[in-house]
Enzyme design. Structure first.
Site, PDB file in Angstrom:
ATOM      1  N   CYS A  50      32.918  42.090  41.994  1.00  0.00           N
ATOM      2  CA  CYS A  50      32.139  42.822  40.991  1.00  0.00           C
ATOM      3  C   CYS A  50      31.402  44.005  41.600  1.00  0.00           C
ATOM      4  CB  CYS A  50      31.155  41.891  40.286  1.00  0.00           C
ATOM      5  SG  CYS A  50      30.016  41.047  41.414  1.00  0.00           S
ATOM      6  N   GLN A 115      28.893  34.277  49.491  1.00  0.00           N
ATOM      7  CA  GLN A 115      30.098  34.305  48.661  1.00  0.00           C
ATOM      8  C   GLN A 115      31.150  35.266  49.198  1.00  0.00           C
ATOM      9  OE1 GLN A 115      29.381  35.440  44.593  1.00  0.00           O
ATOM     10  NE2 GLN A 115      31.307  34.600  43.864  1.00  0.00           N
ATOM     11  N   GLN A 119      35.430  35.396  49.574  1.00  0.00           N
ATOM     12  CA  GLN A 119      36.197  36.434  48.882  1.00  0.00           C
ATOM     13  C   GLN A 119      37.092  37.194  49.853  1.00  0.00           C
ATOM     14  OE1 GLN A 119      32.760  38.337  47.182  1.00  0.00           O
ATOM     15  NE2 GLN A 119      33.080  37.422  45.170  1.00  0.00           N
ATOM     16  N   GLY A 188      14.145  27.829  27.752  1.00  0.00           N
ATOM     17  CA  GLY A 188      14.843  29.112  27.715  1.00  0.00           C
ATOM     18  C   GLY A 188      16.286  28.910  28.125  1.00  0.00           C
ATOM     19  N   GLY A 190      18.595  31.717  28.859  1.00  0.00           N
ATOM     20  CA  GLY A 190      19.182  32.988  29.274  1.00  0.00           C
ATOM     21  C   GLY A 190      19.904  32.871  30.604  1.00  0.00           C
TER      22      GLY A 190
END
Length: 446
Positions: A50, A115, A119, A188, A190
């Site tokens: 990304c 991460q 990758q 919450g 989100g």
């Protein structure tokens, strides 16, 4: 033959550009084959996440670099110059250094994140399966993975959390000890709440309860992680079951107040409850933190943890850079030496051929009238001439091999003396061809 990287990341390109040059996994085979079919591109690996898209390639011709840019421009429908303005390019030792820094998390948006190492490994293995990895990229990526692991092991750069959600969970763990068996209430639903739940589950909490003003969204998040959704008007009732409450809503007022909490605490029979308020504006009335049996941390408390941890990571990054400097130097030295060996062998062989031919010609012209001692003297003189003529270029070539441009001198010598080294001058690696750390380049086995 050289390694180069053409890439763009969160520093050089806006999201709109990164989106155009992001390659989903189902397109990677086509991308790798398309790149390797370009003139001058001998092999390639593509890393696409990304935050970055990078093409690592071994070029056999100078045109290969321009052809990579052209390929990327065609893929996103933009002019080549527009692509160049958002990309970076490193070659020789700098491309190896960049790869080692990427695998170590030093080039990531979140310094030291873990991460990226997976990758890099995934991109490398996929390119291997497609068949676009030659021996040189194989060596570079094998060593990059080893360096990434070494940096994390020796510096601990990935040990201190630098995200608010991770810091919240880490703070709970440090305060309460093990989180195993703890009940957690998330207020919450989100993105921040979602990330927090992921971190909590990785620490073995017993159960997660999700409450949100939009009940369907609470159900969705709870289902995603095997938790329980509860309606917002039942919040205080379920708070009595929780050991940890993490709140992150978009409310403009306090969601959790002191007065109702008094009853909740009475029902808990003195059992403490740990609040982490990561909302801005705050969800939890500061007065709640003064109630007996309550520990309350807000976003500022967490930010201090994050800032301290980020400072630790920056200190670790200094040590990591030193490791990478040493690893790059060792890799280039080993690589340069392996390039030189076939050239030196071919040069000595050519000198031996010339010596033998000229010695035979001279002896034939002299006839058979020479004594054994005279033959020995002439032969020794011929050996000495060849040895002294080749000594200086071979010695200097070995020294130059220790520079990033060492293989260019090897190529030049091959052309000047019309040498034909075995395997075309490509180093023969010791051991398995699918594995090539620096030890292989040094001839120590894989």
């Amino acid at each position: 033959m050289l390694i180069t990287v053409v890439g763009l990341n969160h520093r050089t390109a806006p999201l709109a550009v990164r989106e155009k040059l992001s390659f989903p996994e189902h397109t990677l085979k086509e991308v790798l084959r398309g790149l390797s079919d370009r003139e001058g591109v001998e092999s390639c690996v593509v890393i696409s996440t990304c935050n970055r898209t990078e093409v690592y390639a071994v070029l056999s011709e100078e045109d290969g670099l321009q052809n990579i840019w052209c390929f990327l421009a065609e893929r996103c429908g933009s002019p080549v110059e527009a692509i160049k303005s958002h990309t970076y390019n490193y070659s020789f030792g700098e491309s190896v250094r960049h790869l080692f820094r990427v695998s170590s998390g030093l080039d990531s948006m979140v310094l030291g994140e873990t991460q990226i190492l997976g990758q890099v490994k995934q991109a490398y293995q996929f390119a291997q399966q497609v068949g676009t990895v030659n021996w040189l990229l194989n060596c570079a990526f094998q060593q990059a993975l080893a360096v990434g692991k070494r940096v994390r092991t020796e510096t601990g750069i990935d040990k201190n959390p630098v995200s608010i959600s991770y810091a919240a969970v880490e703070l709970a763990r440090q305060t309460l000890g093990s989180l195993e068996g703890r009940e957690v209430l998330i207020v919450g639903a989100g993105k921040m709440s979602e990330l927090t739940v992921k971190h909590l589950l990785s620490h073995g909490v017993a159960g997660v309860i999700v409450s949100n003003r939009s009940y369907p969204r609470a159900v969705e998040l709870a289902a995603q992680f095997g938790g329980r959704a509860v309606r917002f008007d039942e919040l205080y009732r379920w708070m009595g079951h929780a050991d940890i409450v993490i709140s992150c809503t978009a409310a403009s007022h306090y969601v959790i107040r002191a007065e109702p909490m008094t009853s909740v605490l009475a029902e808990r029979g003195g059992r403490a409850i740990f609040f982490i308020d990561i909302a801005v504006p705050r969800d939890v009335d500061p007065a709640v933190g003064h109630l007996p049996g309550v520990v309350l941390y807000d976003i500022d408390s967490l930010q201090s943890v994050v800032d301290a941890n980020l400072a630790e990571r920056r200190r670790a990054a200094v040590a990591a850079e030193r490791i990478i400097d040493a690893e790059v130097r060792e890799f280039l030295l080993a690589l340069g030496s392996r390039f030189v060996i076939p050239t030196v062998v071919a040069l000595k062989k050519r000198g031996e051929e010339i010596k033998r031919n000229e010695l035979d010609r001279a002896l034939n012209r002299l006839g058979g009238e020479l004594s054994e001692r005279e033959l020995k003297v002439i032969s020794s003189m011929a050996n000495s001439i060849v040895s002294q003529l080749l000594h200086e270029p071979i010695t200097r070539l070995k020294k130059l091999a220790l520079t990033p441009e060492g293989h260019f001198y090897s190529d030049a010598l091959q052309k000047l003396f019309n040498l034909e080294p075995e395997n075309g001058g490509v180093p023969t690696l010791v051991g398995r061809t699918e594995s090539c750390p620096v030890s292989c380049l040094k001839g120590k086995g894989c």
